[in-house]
Scaffold this active site. Sequence first.
Site, PDB file in Angstrom:
ATOM      1  N   ALA A 104       0.892  -1.182   0.000  1.00  0.00           N
ATOM      2  CA  ALA A 104       0.000   0.000   0.000  1.00  0.00           C
ATOM      3  C   ALA A 104       0.919   1.219   0.000  1.00  0.00           C
ATOM      4  O   ALA A 104       1.186   1.815   1.030  1.00  0.00           O
ATOM      5  CB  ALA A 104      -0.903  -0.027   1.227  1.00  0.00           C
ATOM      6  N   PRO A 107       1.551   7.818  -1.017  1.00  0.00           N
ATOM      7  CA  PRO A 107       2.222   8.494  -2.127  1.00  0.00           C
ATOM      8  C   PRO A 107       3.682   8.115  -2.328  1.00  0.00           C
ATOM      9  O   PRO A 107       4.292   8.552  -3.290  1.00  0.00           O
ATOM     10  CB  PRO A 107       2.100   9.969  -1.740  1.00  0.00           C
ATOM     11  CG  PRO A 107       2.050   9.973  -0.248  1.00  0.00           C
ATOM     12  CD  PRO A 107       1.335   8.716   0.151  1.00  0.00           C
ATOM     13  N   GLY A 109       6.289   7.620   0.486  1.00  0.00           N
ATOM     14  CA  GLY A 109       7.275   7.914   1.530  1.00  0.00           C
ATOM     15  C   GLY A 109       8.099   6.693   1.889  1.00  0.00           C
ATOM     16  O   GLY A 109       9.334   6.730   1.894  1.00  0.00           O
ATOM     17  N   ARG A 133      -3.943   7.658  -7.005  1.00  0.00           N
ATOM     18  CA  ARG A 133      -2.850   7.723  -6.031  1.00  0.00           C
ATOM     19  C   ARG A 133      -1.602   7.005  -6.565  1.00  0.00           C
ATOM     20  O   ARG A 133      -0.473   7.399  -6.280  1.00  0.00           O
ATOM     21  CB  ARG A 133      -3.283   7.102  -4.698  1.00  0.00           C
ATOM     22  CG  ARG A 133      -4.272   7.963  -3.935  1.00  0.00           C
ATOM     23  CD  ARG A 133      -4.741   7.304  -2.644  1.00  0.00           C
ATOM     24  NE  ARG A 133      -3.703   7.053  -1.670  1.00  0.00           N
ATOM     25  CZ  ARG A 133      -3.201   7.958  -0.828  1.00  0.00           C
ATOM     26  NH1 ARG A 133      -3.677   9.190  -0.826  1.00  0.00           N
ATOM     27  NH2 ARG A 133      -2.250   7.642   0.024  1.00  0.00           N
ATOM     28  N   CYS A 226      -0.590   4.331  11.189  1.00  0.00           N
ATOM     29  CA  CYS A 226      -0.413   5.646  11.824  1.00  0.00           C
ATOM     30  C   CYS A 226      -1.618   5.890  12.729  1.00  0.00           C
ATOM     31  O   CYS A 226      -2.224   6.941  12.693  1.00  0.00           O
ATOM     32  CB  CYS A 226      -0.247   6.741  10.785  1.00  0.00           C
ATOM     33  SG  CYS A 226      -1.630   6.872   9.654  1.00  0.00           S
TER      34      CYS A 226
END
Length: 483
Positions: A104, A107, A109, A133, A226
Amino acid sequence: MATLPEKFIEKYTRLLGTEAPNFFKTFDEPIQKGYRINPLKANTHTFDTTDDGKIPYGDWGHYGTVSGHAVSHVTGVVYSQEPSAQFVGEVVHPDLGEKILDLAAAPGGKTTHLAAFMQQTGLLWSNEIFMGRAKILSENVERMGVQNVIVSSHSPAELSAKLPQYFDKILLDAPCSGEGMFRKNSAAITQWHQDFPQELAELQRNILRDAVKMLRPGGQIIYSTCTFSPEEDEQIIAWLMSEYPEFTLETIDKLADTHISDGRPDWADKQFTDGQTIQSTTSDHTELKKTARLWPQNLNGDGHFVAKLSQSLDVPVISQTIKPIKSTQLNREQQILLDAFIQESFIHFQRRNRQYVLFGTRLYLAPLEAPDISKMKILRLGIEMGTFKKNRFEPAHALALAIHPTEFAQTYDLNHDDWAKFVHGDVIQTGTDHQLKKGWVLMAANGNGAGWGRYVNGQIKNFFPKGLRFAAKQTADEFIEEF
Ligand code: SAM
């Protein structure tokens, strides 16, 4: 305080006890920004970032900011990434030559962080389910000059049907309730409701089932979120280990002075975290201490959870074989155009042990490790070299960002004024008092490729992609004299 949902406050007051006031206080504090330096670039010295100190884990992270229009951003020397998110890539820590899946990935990182460890070796497969995306992911991978990557847009189920037992390591940076991002993203607060973590946990279990299918025997899964919610963190890992007993937890090194905390074994019990029982049963789950939690009240960053699991080598090997990718045999005309381009544009062209694959008229240098990708939704396949046009080969923007300037025959170092013209898409007047010959010129800024130009008769025609053009600030504070 940011207006937090009442049930959220109730839940974390109960779970955190005396620590709760400090936790809630962080929602009123400013966000800590960060960025990572990209070691894949020729010059990693930046002059246009703020530097508020090194992030205490990893080699490349700094607290501070960088503008999206800064030279170091546009040339892919930095990636803006929140400090806690940078711990995840450190836990994955790919080895050279491995096959890694970032399931997944948008963007990008974590993907671009993993690429830094891999040093252009092995295969990095970056997947994102949503095409919009995935395009952003692909652009970021291009900017950072990653050569050993495949970017795809598939659901985890579609991907696992194609690539069973294929990867050495798989990162699932899961779609989650995002409680750790409440400070940055107020929409995450609005979306939240009491049952949201449980709904996402269902999704996370489904994605993990597919991740397990794609892992080679003895491989590793790294799971991160997160969010603070035990339903999506410890309870997911407890579920994974009971459903798949062939997995064991690896201890994540919390490193001295980082204030990273152990996971919470006592939160593996759903009834306890729901408030339905007063005492949790810790005995079965002490292992969960090996996972890591990053709490905003303890360190300079947002909330994150990370777990690393190794699979036993004794899982049955499935018989489905995955064919390697088929390289393209160029026709005579294509070979002549490509040879002419290489002859004109490179000092010494290196195929880098990669193979040519043609998609329509677009030529890629694909990683040798790449599997057969027919009938798959692929956005990027290794290094995009360029496009065959009528009577010529036109280099891709990606090539300018992936290869170091010293390998190209003609480089033009953009000064302050040229930079503004170049990123705006304007022609650059050079006059004739220089060494440039008619042909392709790598436009370089601060020692790194920024894009392509084509020199003819005292001017450089601009090939900076239309979709990336912008009006650069003309003030000197974005630049320093040595630029
Ligand atoms: N790893 C990314 C990074 O570091 O830039 C962030 C990933 S974000 C936490 C989670 C990603 O999961 C999002 O890009 C989202 O689009 C994707 N996602 C949402 N629903 C999904 C699903 N059902 N299956 C797989 N991925 C999904």
